[in-house]
Design a protein around this motif. Structure first.
Motif, PDB file in Angstrom:
ATOM      1  N   THR A  19      44.370  45.451  23.261  1.00 39.85           N
ATOM      2  CA  THR A  19      44.167  44.488  24.348  1.00 39.85           C
ATOM      3  C   THR A  19      45.043  43.257  24.145  1.00 39.85           C
ATOM      4  O   THR A  19      45.720  42.795  25.072  1.00 39.85           O
ATOM      5  CB  THR A  19      42.691  44.088  24.431  1.00 39.85           C
ATOM      6  OG1 THR A  19      41.897  45.239  24.740  1.00 39.85           O
ATOM      7  CG2 THR A  19      42.466  43.024  25.502  1.00 39.85           C
ATOM      8  N   GLY A  97      34.419  45.061  36.247  1.00 38.89           N
ATOM      9  CA  GLY A  97      33.715  44.302  35.225  1.00 38.89           C
ATOM     10  C   GLY A  97      34.654  43.931  34.089  1.00 38.89           C
ATOM     11  O   GLY A  97      35.625  44.640  33.809  1.00 38.89           O
ATOM     12  N   LYS A  98      34.348  42.853  33.405  1.00 35.30           N
ATOM     13  CA  LYS A  98      35.257  42.368  32.369  1.00 35.30           C
ATOM     14  C   LYS A  98      35.370  43.328  31.185  1.00 35.30           C
ATOM     15  O   LYS A  98      36.370  43.299  30.457  1.00 35.30           O
ATOM     16  CB  LYS A  98      34.833  40.989  31.875  1.00 35.30           C
ATOM     17  CG  LYS A  98      33.470  40.950  31.188  1.00 35.30           C
ATOM     18  CD  LYS A  98      33.123  39.539  30.766  1.00 35.30           C
ATOM     19  CE  LYS A  98      31.777  39.492  30.047  1.00 35.30           C
ATOM     20  NZ  LYS A  98      31.435  38.115  29.639  1.00 35.30           N
ATOM     21  N   MET A  99      34.388  44.204  31.005  1.00 31.86           N
ATOM     22  CA  MET A  99      34.435  45.168  29.910  1.00 31.86           C
ATOM     23  C   MET A  99      34.746  46.584  30.383  1.00 31.86           C
ATOM     24  O   MET A  99      34.733  47.523  29.585  1.00 31.86           O
ATOM     25  CB  MET A  99      33.122  45.155  29.136  1.00 31.86           C
ATOM     26  CG  MET A  99      32.842  43.850  28.407  1.00 31.86           C
ATOM     27  SD  MET A  99      34.052  43.492  27.105  1.00 31.86           S
ATOM     28  CE  MET A  99      33.632  44.748  25.901  1.00 31.86           C
ATOM     29  N   ASP A 100      35.029  46.753  31.672  1.00 33.98           N
ATOM     30  CA  ASP A 100      35.406  48.077  32.179  1.00 33.98           C
ATOM     31  C   ASP A 100      36.760  48.467  31.606  1.00 33.98           C
ATOM     32  O   ASP A 100      37.716  47.686  31.670  1.00 33.98           O
ATOM     33  CB  ASP A 100      35.481  48.071  33.711  1.00 33.98           C
ATOM     34  CG  ASP A 100      34.121  47.908  34.360  1.00 33.98           C
ATOM     35  OD1 ASP A 100      33.104  48.044  33.659  1.00 33.98           O
ATOM     36  OD2 ASP A 100      34.083  47.649  35.580  1.00 33.98           O
ATOM     37  N   PRO A 108      40.938  46.873  28.804  1.00 34.91           N
ATOM     38  CA  PRO A 108      40.192  46.640  30.042  1.00 34.91           C
ATOM     39  C   PRO A 108      41.037  46.889  31.290  1.00 34.91           C
ATOM     40  O   PRO A 108      42.274  46.774  31.257  1.00 34.91           O
ATOM     41  CB  PRO A 108      39.792  45.167  29.944  1.00 34.91           C
ATOM     42  CG  PRO A 108      39.845  44.847  28.481  1.00 34.91           C
ATOM     43  CD  PRO A 108      40.977  45.680  27.941  1.00 34.91           C
ATOM     44  N   PHE A 110      41.217  44.947  33.764  1.00 30.07           N
ATOM     45  CA  PHE A 110      41.897  43.697  34.080  1.00 30.07           C
ATOM     46  C   PHE A 110      43.249  43.598  33.369  1.00 30.07           C
ATOM     47  O   PHE A 110      44.235  43.110  33.929  1.00 30.07           O
ATOM     48  CB  PHE A 110      41.032  42.495  33.686  1.00 30.07           C
ATOM     49  CG  PHE A 110      40.004  42.118  34.706  1.00 30.07           C
ATOM     50  CD1 PHE A 110      40.345  41.958  36.040  1.00 30.07           C
ATOM     51  CD2 PHE A 110      38.686  41.897  34.334  1.00 30.07           C
ATOM     52  CE1 PHE A 110      39.400  41.592  36.993  1.00 30.07           C
ATOM     53  CE2 PHE A 110      37.732  41.536  35.270  1.00 30.07           C
ATOM     54  CZ  PHE A 110      38.085  41.382  36.612  1.00 30.07           C
TER      55      PHE A 110
END
Length: 444
Positions: A19, A97-100, A108, A110
């Protein structure tokens, strides 16, 4: 063990290392757009410098908003007929979602979305170099909105989206040879065939006004391109990203040397503009191929692209089309070369076990690469020409001849890149000093 338990155990988990790496790569790719602005800005005449910078910079604003609203959904949403994607949760990023996690990866959604956003930003900015000196800024901004919606977002789905026809066919495009460079180069050709040539093309000198700016821009592009290329594997768990990093450096160096050698033989000099252009040609060519070839293959890809692109930039004079800053000659030709050479130099030891002709794989991959290359080229050229024609006939694409001659910076932005009016400094200051009456007595 029950299948459901197996699936749960095997499900990817968020990797803080991958990440963080991808966020850095995203920032590097973002830096490429200002780098491109400097690269293009130095290549134009003084009176067009700010306009050239702005044509790249505005993409950072417009494409960002469109990507969040619907672009990411069109490019990477659920497949619709192998042509375009759409997922309602991606519209406005409202259902993310932020953890998807991005399916099959450890980053993530995002992070994947913002990384791909940077590709979407720089691709239309590449087109702008072909249109230097003569396009209304408002018309360019509207063209940008329409082009990314009608051309870039669907093409990105074809090439990279699950279910996209080129992706399913097996066309290899590691980081954007077709989706970015051929797409932008073909679009540039389509637009300039519609809007015509600059005033004074092939008659007036149109040399770069600042080669230091060109070299600065090329250096920023080279630096940012490591994120562009190595980051496209979306992680560092199997060595493919590092291979791409190495191949990016190797091919770029080979292309720069090949361009300079061609230039010395053909024109008798090693130019700084040639060094910068050769480097960019190598970066373009290795973008689709770097995950599939070996470092020796990367040398071949870079050298071939360097020579081909150096030859191609002169075609505009032979065929009488005004590609101001050689977007067609470098990006379209370099993208075609890099994409097709996969069919010859793919080693089978990189991103997949696909082998090219020179490694015993026959021509199967070469024909797949041809399908992707020429489909994207044709679609982008035709669609871009139609968009330019419609805008030219409605709001007008070009500034007036008088505005072009006097300077598009002043006409469109009410500014100039350099202020030469300061007393004692610059060209105007020197001229004023020479013209002023000289005192016979010099005061202490």
């Amino acid at each position: 063990m029950a299948p459901a338990i197996m699936l749960a155990a095997d499900a990817p988990k968020l990797s803080s290392a991958n990440t963080g790496f991808m966020l850095i790569c995203s920032a590097l790719v973002m830096l490429m757009t200002p780098g491109l602005a400097f690269f293009y800005g130095g290549m134009v005449r003084v009176k067009s410098t700010l306009n050239m910078l702005m044509m790249s910079f505005i993409s950072l604003g417009i494409v960002t908003i469109l990507w969040v609203l619907y672009g990411f959904s069109m490019a990477f949403g659920d497949d619709k007929g192998s042509i375009v994607g759409w997922t309602s949760d991606y519209v406005g990023f409202s259902g993310i979602g932020k953890m998807d996690l991005w399916p099959g990866y450890t980053i993530p959604v995002f992070v994947f979305a913002v990384f791909q956003l940077m590709f979407a930003i720089i691709t239309p900015a590449l087109i702008s170099g072909a249109l230097a000196d003569r396009v209304k800024f408002s018309a360019w901004a509207l063209f940008l909105v329409l082009w990314v919606t009608i051309v870039y977002f669907p093409v990105a789905h074809w090439v990279w989206g699950t279910g996209g026809w080129a992706y399913e066919l097996g066309v290899i495009d590691f980081a954007g040879g077709t989706a970015v460079h051929i797409n932008a180069g073909a679009a540039a050709l389509g637009v300039i065939l519609v809007i015509g040539k600059r005033v004074g093309f092939k008659k007036d000198p149109m040399r770069p006004h600042s080669l230091p700016l060109v070299m600065l821009g090329a250096g920023l592009l080279w630096f940012g391109w490591f994120g562009f290329n190595a980051g496209s594997w979306l992680g560092n768990d199997d060595g493919v990203g590092p291979l791409m990093f190495v191949n990016t450096q190797v091919a770029t160096g080979a292309a720069m040397l090949a361009w300079l050698a061609y230039e010395k033989i053909r024109h008798g000099a090693f130019t700084t503009l040639g060094a910068a252009s050769g480097a960019v040609a190598g970066l373009v060519a290795i973008t689709p191929s770097g995950g599939a070839v070996s470092p020796l293959g990367a040398i071949a890809v870079g050298a071939i692209a360097g020579v081909l692109c150096a030859m191609a930039v002169g075609l505009k004079y032979r065929f009488n089309y005004d590609d101001s800053l050689d977007v067609v000659g470098v990006h379209m030709v370099g993208g075609i070369a890099g994409s097709l050479l996969i069919g010859l130099f793919a080693s089978g030891r990189g991103q997949s076990d696909v082998k090219g002709l020179f490694y015993g794989g026959g021509l199967d991959q070469f024909w797949k690469q041809c399908a992707g290359v020429f489909a994207v080229l044709a679609y982008s050229l035709i669609a871009s020409a139609i968009l330019a024609f419609l805008l030219d006939k409605s709001i007008g694409m070009r500034v007036t001849d008088d505005e072009e001659i006097s300077g598009i910076d002043q006409a469109e932005h009410a500014e100039t890149a350099y202020d030469f009016s300061g007393a004692g400094g610059g060209v105007m200051g020197s001229a004023t000093a020479l013209a002023a009456p000289q005192s016979k007595k010099v005061d202490a």
